[in-house]
Write an enzyme that holds these catalytic residues in place. Sequence first.
Site, PDB file in Angstrom:
ATOM      1  N   SER A 151       0.880  -1.200   0.078  1.00 38.76           N
ATOM      2  CA  SER A 151       0.077  -0.038   0.092  1.00 38.76           C
ATOM      3  C   SER A 151       0.935   1.147   0.120  1.00 38.76           C
ATOM      4  O   SER A 151       2.054   1.081   0.311  1.00 38.76           O
ATOM      5  CB  SER A 151      -0.755   0.038   1.192  1.00 38.76           C
ATOM      6  OG  SER A 151      -1.626   1.365   1.304  1.00 38.76           O
ATOM      7  N   TYR A 164      -2.873  -0.418   9.699  1.00 40.86           N
ATOM      8  CA  TYR A 164      -2.479  -0.984   8.433  1.00 40.86           C
ATOM      9  C   TYR A 164      -1.263  -0.345   7.957  1.00 40.86           C
ATOM     10  O   TYR A 164      -0.766  -1.348   7.185  1.00 40.86           O
ATOM     11  CB  TYR A 164      -3.885  -0.275   7.631  1.00 40.86           C
ATOM     12  CG  TYR A 164      -4.042  -0.634   6.245  1.00 40.86           C
ATOM     13  CD1 TYR A 164      -4.485  -1.995   5.810  1.00 40.86           C
ATOM     14  CD2 TYR A 164      -3.666   0.341   5.060  1.00 40.86           C
ATOM     15  CE1 TYR A 164      -4.406  -2.131   4.659  1.00 40.86           C
ATOM     16  CE2 TYR A 164      -3.381  -0.135   4.031  1.00 40.86           C
ATOM     17  CZ  TYR A 164      -4.000  -1.344   3.480  1.00 40.86           C
ATOM     18  OH  TYR A 164      -4.166  -1.755   2.190  1.00 40.86           O
TER      19      TYR A 164
END
Length: 259
Positions: A151, A164
């Site tokens: 990500s 995350y």
Amino acid sequence: MTSQAYLSELFALDGRVAVVTGGSSGIGRAIAGALAGAGASVVIVARREAELAATVEELTARGGKAASVRADLGSRDAVRAAAEEAAGVFGEPDILVNSAGINLRPPMSELGEDVWDTTMAVNLEAPFLLGRRFGPGMAERGFGRIIHVTSQQAHRAFVQSGAYGVSKGALESLARSQAEAWSPFGVTCNTLVPGFVMTPLNARLANDPEKVTELAARTMVGRNGLAEDFAGAAVFLASRASAYITGQSIFVDGGLSVH
């Protein structure tokens, strides 16, 4: 040599076996389809039975070879069991794609140990355990490809990265450690770094039209990503064409990260 033969020699995955976690939706599904289309026998590991069945049906209807393993990768025992079941379908895998992920982002002041533990279990520990299970065998056979999907939050904090972002940053470090361990034996380990992609994992942001438009404007190509944008990069990293690329983070983000 014809162009078709040359490209096949570089990129074809005939005879290879791939395991793709999170392969029943979003980027994982697109990657599973691309690997199957390139000739690999693909085992998809995911939680939802209906989505698994639909994905396998779609890939086989297109002439691919695919099967599924239903598993929740949130516990070590479940990961280990899924790995053994997956290896029993078409044989030990040559390609491992870790695309399964969980995207829980409470504000840091509200981030509890339960969210932290769940995020790390799925996003980081499962890829580690699967790599530990399959990587040594790939090294013994002299060929292997490990591909993680990470990500932008692995590189920069925005929209409440929280646990995350930490998990994805650690996953890129894991890829480098795996590359160091196994690349001398023909096993490359790399990550694909998406921008903002319209998938179920990003449903929260996708429901904010203003934010979606803002993110598209931050790219160089003027649009947000689609799951199918990852097909070519995945086949490349899974094939012999990428034999000299390892430990790298490949950004598939329309230029978002450099704009």
